[in-house]
Design a protein around this motif. Sequence first.
Motif, PDB file in Angstrom:
ATOM      1  N   VAL A 167     -32.418   0.070  28.504  1.00 30.47           N
ATOM      2  CA  VAL A 167     -31.994  -0.127  29.885  1.00 30.47           C
ATOM      3  C   VAL A 167     -33.021   0.465  30.857  1.00 30.47           C
ATOM      4  N   PRO A 168     -32.971   0.040  32.127  1.00 29.87           N
ATOM      5  CA  PRO A 168     -33.826   0.674  33.138  1.00 29.87           C
ATOM      6  C   PRO A 168     -33.375   2.127  33.341  1.00 29.87           C
ATOM      7  N   ALA A 169     -34.265   3.073  33.120  1.00 27.13           N
ATOM      8  CA  ALA A 169     -33.895   4.489  33.158  1.00 27.13           C
ATOM      9  C   ALA A 169     -33.368   4.904  34.521  1.00 27.13           C
ATOM     10  N   ASP A 170     -33.950   4.387  35.603  1.00 21.45           N
ATOM     11  CA  ASP A 170     -33.536   4.849  36.935  1.00 21.45           C
ATOM     12  C   ASP A 170     -32.128   4.407  37.306  1.00 21.45           C
ATOM     13  N   ARG A 171     -31.588   3.425  36.585  1.00 26.76           N
ATOM     14  CA  ARG A 171     -30.224   2.979  36.869  1.00 26.76           C
ATOM     15  C   ARG A 171     -29.192   3.739  36.036  1.00 26.76           C
ATOM     16  N   PHE A 172     -29.667   4.539  35.081  1.00 29.30           N
ATOM     17  CA  PHE A 172     -28.745   5.280  34.215  1.00 29.30           C
ATOM     18  C   PHE A 172     -29.149   6.749  34.126  1.00 29.30           C
ATOM     19  N   THR A 173     -29.582   7.293  35.226  1.00 37.16           N
ATOM     20  CA  THR A 173     -29.989   8.698  35.278  1.00 37.16           C
ATOM     21  C   THR A 173     -28.822   9.606  34.915  1.00 37.16           C
ATOM     22  N   SER A 231     -38.080  -2.618  32.359  1.00 35.01           N
ATOM     23  CA  SER A 231     -38.547  -1.549  33.256  1.00 35.01           C
ATOM     24  C   SER A 231     -38.514  -1.966  34.720  1.00 35.01           C
ATOM     25  N   SER A 232     -38.493  -3.285  34.968  1.00 32.71           N
ATOM     26  CA  SER A 232     -38.436  -3.759  36.353  1.00 32.71           C
ATOM     27  C   SER A 232     -37.063  -3.569  36.968  1.00 32.71           C
ATOM     28  N   GLY A 233     -36.062  -3.262  36.117  1.00 34.75           N
ATOM     29  CA  GLY A 233     -34.731  -2.940  36.625  1.00 34.75           C
ATOM     30  C   GLY A 233     -33.729  -4.061  36.625  1.00 34.75           C
ATOM     31  N   ILE A 234     -34.087  -5.241  36.070  1.00 31.90           N
ATOM     32  CA  ILE A 234     -33.183  -6.394  36.162  1.00 31.90           C
ATOM     33  C   ILE A 234     -32.511  -6.758  34.844  1.00 31.90           C
ATOM     34  N   ALA A 235     -32.897  -6.110  33.726  1.00 35.16           N
ATOM     35  CA  ALA A 235     -32.459  -6.611  32.424  1.00 35.16           C
ATOM     36  C   ALA A 235     -32.253  -5.478  31.423  1.00 35.16           C
ATOM     37  N   PHE A 236     -31.652  -5.859  30.275  1.00 31.65           N
ATOM     38  CA  PHE A 236     -31.527  -4.932  29.154  1.00 31.65           C
ATOM     39  C   PHE A 236     -31.777  -5.693  27.861  1.00 31.65           C
ATOM     40  N   TYR A 237     -31.973  -4.945  26.780  1.00 28.58           N
ATOM     41  CA  TYR A 237     -32.215  -5.537  25.475  1.00 28.58           C
ATOM     42  C   TYR A 237     -31.620  -4.602  24.427  1.00 28.58           C
ATOM     43  N   PHE A 238     -31.793  -4.909  23.161  1.00 25.44           N
ATOM     44  CA  PHE A 238     -31.345  -4.047  22.071  1.00 25.44           C
ATOM     45  C   PHE A 238     -32.549  -3.502  21.317  1.00 25.44           C
ATOM     46  N   SER A 239     -32.430  -2.274  20.835  1.00 28.51           N
ATOM     47  CA  SER A 239     -33.477  -1.696  19.997  1.00 28.51           C
ATOM     48  C   SER A 239     -32.867  -0.637  19.098  1.00 28.51           C
ATOM     49  N   MET A 240     -33.633  -0.222  18.083  1.00 27.35           N
ATOM     50  CA  MET A 240     -33.155   0.775  17.155  1.00 27.35           C
ATOM     51  C   MET A 240     -32.977   2.120  17.861  1.00 27.35           C
ATOM     52  N   LEU A 241     -31.887   2.819  17.531  1.00 25.83           N
ATOM     53  CA  LEU A 241     -31.630   4.122  18.136  1.00 25.83           C
ATOM     54  C   LEU A 241     -32.490   5.220  17.520  1.00 25.83           C
ATOM     55  N   ASN A 242     -32.751   5.131  16.224  1.00 26.28           N
ATOM     56  CA  ASN A 242     -33.477   6.189  15.536  1.00 26.28           C
ATOM     57  C   ASN A 242     -34.852   6.394  16.159  1.00 26.28           C
ATOM     58  N   ALA A 243     -35.165   7.652  16.486  1.00 26.55           N
ATOM     59  CA  ALA A 243     -36.422   7.955  17.178  1.00 26.55           C
ATOM     60  C   ALA A 243     -37.649   7.662  16.330  1.00 26.55           C
ATOM     61  N   ALA A 251     -41.740   1.566  24.404  1.00 23.74           N
ATOM     62  CA  ALA A 251     -41.061   2.118  25.577  1.00 23.74           C
ATOM     63  C   ALA A 251     -42.027   2.241  26.754  1.00 23.74           C
ATOM     64  N   MET A 252     -41.468   2.089  27.954  1.00 30.06           N
ATOM     65  CA  MET A 252     -42.250   2.281  29.177  1.00 30.06           C
ATOM     66  C   MET A 252     -41.618   3.394  29.992  1.00 30.06           C
ATOM     67  N   GLU A 253     -42.282   3.762  31.061  1.00 32.06           N
ATOM     68  CA  GLU A 253     -41.856   4.916  31.849  1.00 32.06           C
ATOM     69  C   GLU A 253     -40.424   4.770  32.356  1.00 32.06           C
ATOM     70  N   ASN A 254     -40.034   3.557  32.716  1.00 28.76           N
ATOM     71  CA  ASN A 254     -38.695   3.359  33.275  1.00 28.76           C
ATOM     72  C   ASN A 254     -37.742   2.686  32.289  1.00 28.76           C
ATOM     73  N   THR A 255     -37.899   2.960  30.985  1.00 32.14           N
ATOM     74  CA  THR A 255     -36.961   2.425  30.001  1.00 32.14           C
ATOM     75  C   THR A 255     -36.383   3.555  29.162  1.00 32.14           C
ATOM     76  N   ARG A 256     -35.127   3.380  28.762  1.00 30.60           N
ATOM     77  CA  ARG A 256     -34.452   4.324  27.862  1.00 30.60           C
ATOM     78  C   ARG A 256     -33.628   3.533  26.862  1.00 30.60           C
ATOM     79  N   VAL A 257     -33.413   4.113  25.689  1.00 30.22           N
ATOM     80  CA  VAL A 257     -32.525   3.515  24.696  1.00 30.22           C
ATOM     81  C   VAL A 257     -31.288   4.393  24.611  1.00 30.22           C
ATOM     82  N   LEU A 258     -30.123   3.830  24.952  1.00 28.25           N
ATOM     83  CA  LEU A 258     -28.878   4.583  24.970  1.00 28.25           C
ATOM     84  C   LEU A 258     -27.874   3.982  23.992  1.00 28.25           C
ATOM     85  N   PRO A 259     -27.090   4.824  23.299  1.00 31.33           N
ATOM     86  CA  PRO A 259     -26.048   4.298  22.408  1.00 31.33           C
ATOM     87  C   PRO A 259     -24.897   3.717  23.217  1.00 31.33           C
ATOM     88  N   PHE A 260     -24.098   2.875  22.570  1.00 27.52           N
ATOM     89  CA  PHE A 260     -22.915   2.289  23.197  1.00 27.52           C
ATOM     90  C   PHE A 260     -21.682   3.158  22.927  1.00 27.52           C
TER      91      PHE A 260
END
Length: 300
Positions: A167-173, A231-243, A251-260
Motif C-alpha cells: 500500500v502507499p505508506a503515506d496513506r497508512f501512517t 507509491s503514487s498513492g492510487i493503488a495496492f497489490y499483494f506481496s509476501m509478508l516475510n521480510a 519496495a519504494m520509499e512510499n510503499t509498505r507491506v501490511l498484513p490483513f
Amino acid sequence: MLHLRYFVAVAEELNFSAAARRLHMATSPLSQRIKDLERELDQRLFDRDTHSVALTPAGEALLPIARDVLERINRIPWRLREVTRAERGTMFIGIPSGLHPRIRELVGTLAERADEWCELLRWPGTSKSLVTGVCEGRLALALARLPISDPVLDMLPVLSERLGAVVPADRFTGRDAVALSDLTDLCFVVAPPEMRFAYFDQLDREMAERGIRKRVKLTDSGYGGIAEVVSSGIAFYFSMLNAGSPMHGYAMENTRVLPFTDFDPLLETVLIWRRDRSSGGDLDDVVEAAREVFGDPLHL
C-alpha cells in the motif's frame, strides 16, 4: 499435433481469447485452426456464441483422446534421451521469479544430492511457462505456484507464504495492519499476463466480489512498475509478508507491506514433475532425493 494442441487449449479454457494467450497467438488464427480441425474430422467440436463456449458431445469424446496423443508425443524427447544418454546427463529445474532464498538453498542441496546421476541446472521462467516446460519434457522438474490442475503432473508442497497488501505508506501512517474495507478507494493493480500467477487472477476475482472493483492494468512492466504505481498513492497489490522474500527488494520509499485483519491470502509453491517420468522412468532417483530434501514444507 498443432491442431490437437489448439483444441485442448480451447477445451480447457472454454474461452478463445484465454486459449490464444496461453498459446501465444492471436484469436483469429486460433479460431480458424479449430474450424480446420472440425472440417477435417467432419464433427462440430464446440458450441459457441458471443458469450460462451462449450464442448459438443464430439468435443467431449475427443478431449481425452487428444490429451493422450499429446502426452505420448511429449514423452518422445525424454524417452530418446533416456535411451541415448551417457552415464551422467544434464537436467533442468524450473525456477520462478521471487523465490524465497531458503527454497533456493534447498534447490542447491537437491543439486548436490543429484550430482551422482545428473547435473541439475536451474532454468528461469513464469509459473505458467515452467508448467508447460515440465509437461512437454523440456524441464525435468520445476517449482511453480498453485493452482495447477494438469493431470499428467505429480507435485510436492514445498512452501506456503502469507501475503499482505502493498500500500502507499503515506496513506497508512501508523498502521500495522489493514482491512479490505480500507482499500476500497484504491485500485487493484493487474500485472501483465506474462508475469501474473494464476493465484493472482483468483485474488483479482475475490477483490471484485468483496467490493474492490477499480483496476489499473499494466502492460510491458515488471514488479518495479507495480511498486511505482502503488507509491503514487492510487493503488495496492499483494506481496509476501516475510521480510526475507526477494520481492521486498522492489519496495519504494512510499510503499509498505501490511498484513490483513480480515483476509488470509496464501501463495503456495510446489515442486512438479511428470508422473510417468517417476514411475520407472528417468526421474526416479531425482524425485526420491527431492522428496527427502523438500520433505517438510516451509510456512513463512
